[in-house]
Design a protein around this motif. Structure first.
Motif, PDB file in Angstrom:
ATOM      1  N   GLY A 588     -20.412  12.341  16.926  1.00 20.69           N
ATOM      2  CA  GLY A 588     -21.151  13.403  16.250  1.00 20.69           C
ATOM      3  C   GLY A 588     -22.438  12.884  15.654  1.00 20.69           C
ATOM      4  O   GLY A 588     -22.727  11.680  15.702  1.00 20.69           O
ATOM      5  N   GLU A 589     -23.236  13.805  15.087  1.00 21.56           N
ATOM      6  CA  GLU A 589     -24.530  13.460  14.523  1.00 21.56           C
ATOM      7  C   GLU A 589     -24.648  14.013  13.108  1.00 21.56           C
ATOM      8  O   GLU A 589     -24.183  15.113  12.813  1.00 21.56           O
ATOM      9  CB  GLU A 589     -25.668  14.032  15.375  1.00 21.56           C
ATOM     10  N   ALA A 590     -25.284  13.237  12.240  1.00 28.75           N
ATOM     11  CA  ALA A 590     -25.551  13.670  10.872  1.00 28.75           C
ATOM     12  C   ALA A 590     -27.004  13.391  10.533  1.00 28.75           C
ATOM     13  O   ALA A 590     -27.668  12.575  11.182  1.00 28.75           O
ATOM     14  CB  ALA A 590     -24.631  12.934   9.894  1.00 28.75           C
ATOM     15  N   LEU A 591     -27.489  14.096   9.525  1.00 28.89           N
ATOM     16  CA  LEU A 591     -28.797  13.808   8.941  1.00 28.89           C
ATOM     17  C   LEU A 591     -28.555  13.271   7.536  1.00 28.89           C
ATOM     18  O   LEU A 591     -27.786  13.855   6.760  1.00 28.89           O
ATOM     19  CB  LEU A 591     -29.652  15.066   8.874  1.00 28.89           C
ATOM     20  N   ILE A 592     -29.186  12.159   7.224  1.00 28.73           N
ATOM     21  CA  ILE A 592     -29.193  11.664   5.848  1.00 28.73           C
ATOM     22  C   ILE A 592     -30.639  11.644   5.392  1.00 28.73           C
ATOM     23  O   ILE A 592     -31.508  11.070   6.067  1.00 28.73           O
ATOM     24  CB  ILE A 592     -28.584  10.257   5.723  1.00 28.73           C
ATOM     25  N   GLY A 593     -30.911  12.299   4.278  1.00 24.36           N
ATOM     26  CA  GLY A 593     -32.277  12.381   3.781  1.00 24.36           C
ATOM     27  C   GLY A 593     -32.353  12.038   2.308  1.00 24.36           C
ATOM     28  O   GLY A 593     -31.363  12.109   1.568  1.00 24.36           O
ATOM     29  N   TYR A 594     -33.545  11.682   1.891  1.00 23.88           N
ATOM     30  CA  TYR A 594     -33.812  11.344   0.494  1.00 23.88           C
ATOM     31  C   TYR A 594     -35.186  11.900   0.142  1.00 23.88           C
ATOM     32  O   TYR A 594     -36.105  11.843   0.955  1.00 23.88           O
ATOM     33  CB  TYR A 594     -33.806   9.827   0.303  1.00 23.88           C
ATOM     34  N   ARG A 595     -35.316  12.465  -1.029  1.00 25.85           N
ATOM     35  CA  ARG A 595     -36.648  12.824  -1.493  1.00 25.85           C
ATOM     36  C   ARG A 595     -36.672  12.904  -3.005  1.00 25.85           C
ATOM     37  O   ARG A 595     -35.643  13.097  -3.658  1.00 25.85           O
ATOM     38  CB  ARG A 595     -37.156  14.117  -0.870  1.00 25.85           C
ATOM     39  N   VAL A 596     -37.848  12.753  -3.564  1.00 29.22           N
ATOM     40  CA  VAL A 596     -38.047  12.853  -5.005  1.00 29.22           C
ATOM     41  C   VAL A 596     -38.596  14.240  -5.312  1.00 29.22           C
ATOM     42  O   VAL A 596     -39.651  14.623  -4.802  1.00 29.22           O
ATOM     43  CB  VAL A 596     -39.017  11.771  -5.521  1.00 29.22           C
ATOM     44  N   ASP A 597     -37.857  15.000  -6.109  1.00 27.61           N
ATOM     45  CA  ASP A 597     -38.306  16.321  -6.535  1.00 27.61           C
ATOM     46  C   ASP A 597     -39.108  16.183  -7.823  1.00 27.61           C
ATOM     47  O   ASP A 597     -38.728  15.438  -8.734  1.00 27.61           O
ATOM     48  CB  ASP A 597     -37.102  17.238  -6.764  1.00 27.61           C
ATOM     49  N   ALA A 598     -40.218  16.909  -7.894  1.00 26.44           N
ATOM     50  CA  ALA A 598     -41.116  16.768  -9.040  1.00 26.44           C
ATOM     51  C   ALA A 598     -40.450  17.150 -10.355  1.00 26.44           C
ATOM     52  O   ALA A 598     -40.778  16.607 -11.408  1.00 26.44           O
ATOM     53  CB  ALA A 598     -42.367  17.629  -8.824  1.00 26.44           C
ATOM     54  N   GLU A 599     -39.498  18.089 -10.321  1.00 24.70           N
ATOM     55  CA  GLU A 599     -38.882  18.568 -11.550  1.00 24.70           C
ATOM     56  C   GLU A 599     -37.617  17.800 -11.915  1.00 24.70           C
ATOM     57  O   GLU A 599     -37.389  17.482 -13.076  1.00 24.70           O
ATOM     58  CB  GLU A 599     -38.543  20.066 -11.424  1.00 24.70           C
ATOM     59  N   VAL A 600     -36.767  17.513 -10.938  1.00 26.52           N
ATOM     60  CA  VAL A 600     -35.442  16.975 -11.260  1.00 26.52           C
ATOM     61  C   VAL A 600     -35.243  15.534 -10.823  1.00 26.52           C
ATOM     62  O   VAL A 600     -34.224  14.931 -11.140  1.00 26.52           O
ATOM     63  CB  VAL A 600     -34.328  17.865 -10.667  1.00 26.52           C
ATOM     64  N   GLY A 601     -36.166  14.962 -10.063  1.00 28.32           N
ATOM     65  CA  GLY A 601     -36.054  13.568  -9.697  1.00 28.32           C
ATOM     66  C   GLY A 601     -35.487  13.329  -8.317  1.00 28.32           C
ATOM     67  O   GLY A 601     -35.449  14.223  -7.472  1.00 28.32           O
ATOM     68  N   PRO A 602     -35.004  12.103  -8.040  1.00 23.72           N
ATOM     69  CA  PRO A 602     -34.553  11.733  -6.696  1.00 23.72           C
ATOM     70  C   PRO A 602     -33.221  12.355  -6.321  1.00 23.72           C
ATOM     71  O   PRO A 602     -32.314  12.475  -7.155  1.00 23.72           O
ATOM     72  CB  PRO A 602     -34.442  10.201  -6.766  1.00 23.72           C
ATOM     73  N   LEU A 603     -33.101  12.751  -5.058  1.00 22.85           N
ATOM     74  CA  LEU A 603     -31.853  13.327  -4.565  1.00 22.85           C
ATOM     75  C   LEU A 603     -31.623  12.887  -3.131  1.00 22.85           C
ATOM     76  O   LEU A 603     -32.542  12.496  -2.416  1.00 22.85           O
ATOM     77  CB  LEU A 603     -31.864  14.850  -4.676  1.00 22.85           C
ATOM     78  N   VAL A 604     -30.357  12.953  -2.720  1.00 23.77           N
ATOM     79  CA  VAL A 604     -29.966  12.584  -1.365  1.00 23.77           C
ATOM     80  C   VAL A 604     -29.347  13.809  -0.710  1.00 23.77           C
ATOM     81  O   VAL A 604     -28.666  14.607  -1.364  1.00 23.77           O
ATOM     82  CB  VAL A 604     -28.994  11.380  -1.364  1.00 23.77           C
ATOM     83  N   VAL A 605     -29.612  13.968   0.594  1.00 20.29           N
ATOM     84  CA  VAL A 605     -29.166  15.143   1.347  1.00 20.29           C
ATOM     85  C   VAL A 605     -28.335  14.674   2.534  1.00 20.29           C
ATOM     86  O   VAL A 605     -28.680  13.692   3.197  1.00 20.29           O
ATOM     87  CB  VAL A 605     -30.378  15.953   1.870  1.00 20.29           C
TER      88      VAL A 605
END
Length: 706
Positions: A588-605
């Motif tokens: 199978g396939e997955a997406l792993i992402g990361y980004r920094v949100d201006a209001e709440v900070g870093p998050l992982v998806v």
């Protein structure tokens, strides 16, 4: 008379000023700056409401042109007053409001609330006014609510310091809920709707633009008030997210539930970014994750917000690894109960029927029913002994975590009989809720007085149940929000792979080849291979013909490179290098992402991987960094990944390795220069064989010395 300055220093960052709650919500005296003598104008309302409500403090109308306002003595300036007020409500226009706040600060008034708008940062004049207000707060230590604030209400203190027309309503009931709203009209809407339902409030605050005091700071100032037992928030955005998070943690520590209605669920509100992660973690997705991590119950319906707190007080917050989401439904009207079941199912809440042992206990208690998802007592359930026996049995049965009683038409015509067994079950160890099929205000009020969470619509009933069951205890965060740099650039795939190497995420081996090469290179891995354009300007290479898969040999490789060059040339793009990597297969396939949100900070998806990621939006979010337990929770929340758990004899994927990759990806939070990173897809291989990233995108800050 010269008023001595009041020593009121600004609070330390992240701390609420001492005495704020008293000055804001229980002032001994108030000044109404710009009070109007015309009773039809909004600037006349606060004085009228304060007098009508019987406010016990001293009121000072301020009007530079009049000695009398609405038949009361008025003062021309603040310095004419016999004392320094605790709180000033500024009702003037925008520019005059700034001057008034500056004057309040100079003479030591601790708190000012500002009605005027005209402070929008998108407008040069508005931005300048906002800057002056902030400067006044810093220079004088005055705290400001607003601008665009329709006021502050404390029903116990009879403080009606508001211009909201809804508070002309007499006889508003007093309760334990505190309301804070970024929309001024909402406090009036909740107050009037609450009166209709017999639901009272302790206080209601319109926070306006939050130029100084934020919704989190205001609520935090009331946490130790014994008369406040829960909070209702109406949110338009997540300004000052850190103060909101600290308040929510404090509320959870004190056992005071928080419910929120947040605007922005529509697709139009989603943020677009360079990677799939930006689309998957748009404004509303981030808000949903933020509220969940804060232990705040997010409701989808306005009715649900009004009715939420009684059930939230009964349903415990889940600890990690716990699961309390099995709902039993008992009714006298199966068709109406099915509406509740449908609404719960839409929200992925499990409605379960009684097992054989519970069916036998029901029959022995005189409440025999047919097996099924709903315990339908039919008309027999309108008799007290039958409904009470069924409730007693279900509330002690192991298969239910919560029981919903759906009452039919008798609730309107015989309210004292219809809801009595439900009320008599209110003190059970397990939570119980009630939905009434007819419009039955008398029965609803009886249920509320009896301590039974009750609902007027199946949508609100299911909405609040789902929100209550999904609450989790607030989690500590090791990475907070930080300002995003103005300068940023996208890395090419090879450099992005270097970042994966740095955090320890396994990825496919790669070879870079000049796009003008005439001979195929000697590869350290076998054919078939994938060939991709290598450029820091292409986020989605496949969209522009920059990817060729399954290339069988050296000749095919050169043909693939030529095809990529031609595809990009048609769009005015030049590719200097291509990337070659082996074709990697798995389960199978997955997406792993990361980004920094201006209001709440870093998050992982984490999301279903591949080309259709954004279409299906099968994803989950957490704030970064995460541990293995949170990563496993995330895997369980993505529907497409359930097929990798070995269902029905199928081979199981290496979900332990996927969880480890999520954890490692989340540690981009330790690299402040990384704004966004993603691998899509990450190939999940058989259990024990790990996972492999076969694509990478990253966005980094442009550092000052670079």
């Amino acid at each position: 008379m010269t008023i001595p300055p009041h020593a009121y220093p600004p609070p330390e960052p992240g701390h609420t000023a001492p005495g704020l709650a008293a000055f804001l919500l229980a002032p001994r005296s108030v000044a109404i700056i710009g009070a109007s003598d015309d009773p039809t104008k909004s600037a006349a309302r606060p004085l009228q409401y304060l007098r009508r409500s019987g406010y016990r403090g001293r009121i000072y109308p301020i009007n530079p042109h009049r000695d009398w306002v609405l038949g009361e003595r008025a003062w021309r300036t603040l310095t004419d007053l016999p004392e320094r007020p605790d709180h000033a409500y500024v009702l003037t226009g925008s520019d005059a409001a700034v001057a008034a706040v500056e004057e309040c600060g100079r003479i030591g008034i601790p708190v000012a609330t500002v009605l005027a708008d005209g402070f929008a940062p998108t407008n040069p004049k508005g931005a300048a006014r906002a800057a002056r207000l902030r400067e006044a707060c810093v220079r004088h230590g005055i705290r400001v609510v607003g601008p665009s604030c329709l006021g502050v209400v404390n029903l116990r203190e009879r403080l009606m310091l508001t211009a909201n027309a809804a508070f002309a309503e007499a006889g508003l009931p007093i309760g334990g809920a505190f309301v804070a709203s970024q929309s001024g009209s909402v406090i009036g809407a909740l107050a009037s709707r609450g009166k209709e339902r017999g639901i009272g409030f302790a206080g209601l605050v319109s926070v306006g633009s939050e130029i100084d005091l934020s919704i989190g700071e205001i609520c935090a100032a009331t946490l130790d008030d014994p008369d406040i037992d829960g909070y209702l928030l109406f949110l338009e955005n997540l300004r000052h997210a850190e103060t909101l998070r600290r308040f929510a943690r404090g509320a959870a520590e004190r056992g005071k539930p928080v419910a929120a209605y947040k605007l922005g669920r529509s697709a139009e509100a989603r943020e677009l970014a360079l990677s799939h992660t930006g689309a998957l973690a748009g404004e509303d997705d981030v808000a949903d994750a933020f509220l969940r991590e804060c232990g705040i119950a997010r409701v989808e319906t306005f009715e649900g917000l009004l009715e939420a707190l009684p059930l939230l007080k009964r349903v415990p917050i889940d600890e990690p690894g716990q699961r309390r989401d099995r709902v039993g439904v008992v009714t006298t009207t199966g068709g109406v109960a099915a509406m509740v079941v449908d609404q719960l199912a839409v929200r992925s809440v499990s409605v379960v029927g009684p097992g054989p042992e519970t069916l036998a206990r029901l029959a022995a208690a005189g409440a025999a029913v047919e097996p099924g998802r709903i315990v339908d007592l039919t008309l027999a359930g309108t008799r007290y002994p039958v409904m009470k026996a069924a409730l007693d049995t279900m509330l002690t049965a192991p298969e239910f975590d919560l029981v919903v009683a759906v009452v039919g038409s008798s609730a309107r015509f015989q309210p004292e009989l219809a809801v009595e067994p439900v009320i008599d079950s209110a003190k059970s160890a397990k939570p119980i809720a009630a939905f009434l099929a007819p419009d039955a205000p008398d029965a609803l009020n009886r249920l509320m007085r009896g301590g039974v969470p009750s609902f007027r619509t199946p949508e609100a009933c299911a909405d609040v149940i789902a929100a209550a069951l999904r609450r989790r205890r607030p989690r500590e965060r090791s990475a907070a929000a930080r300002p995003l740099p103005a300068g940023r650039h996208m890395l090419d795939e090879l450099k992005a792979y270097g970042l994966l190497d740095a955090v320890g995420v396994a990825r496919a081996p790669t070879v870079a080849l000049p796009a003008e090469a005439r001979e195929p290179p000697l590869l350290p891995f076998p054919y078939p291979v994938a060939v991709k354009a290598l450029s820091g300007k292409l986020a989605h290479k496949s969209d522009v013909g920059g990817v060729v898969l399954g290339v069988p040999d050296g000749a095919g490789l050169l043909s693939a490179v030529a095809m990529i060059r031609e595809n990009l040339a048609r769009q005015g793009l030049v590719v200097e290098k291509v990337l070659i990597q082996p074709m990697v297969r798995g389960l199978g396939e997955a997406l792993i992402g990361y980004r920094v949100d201006a209001e709440v900070g870093p998050l992982v998806v984490l999301a279903a991987g591949g080309l259709l990621t954004e279409i299906y939006r099968d994803r989950t979010l957490r704030f970064a960094p995460v541990d293995r337990e949170a990563a496993r929770e995330m895997i369980g929340e993505v529907r497409a990944l359930r097929a990798l758990s070995g269902l029905r004899g199928q081979a199981a994927g290496d979900l332990d390795a996927l969880a480890e990759a999520i954890v490692r990806f989340s540690h981009f939070a330790d690299m402040p220069e990384i704004i966004e990173a993603e691998s899509n897809p990450v190939i999940v291989r058989e259990a024990g064989r790990g996972v492999v990233a076969v694509d990478a995108v990253a966005v980094a800050a442009v550092l000052a010395n670079s």
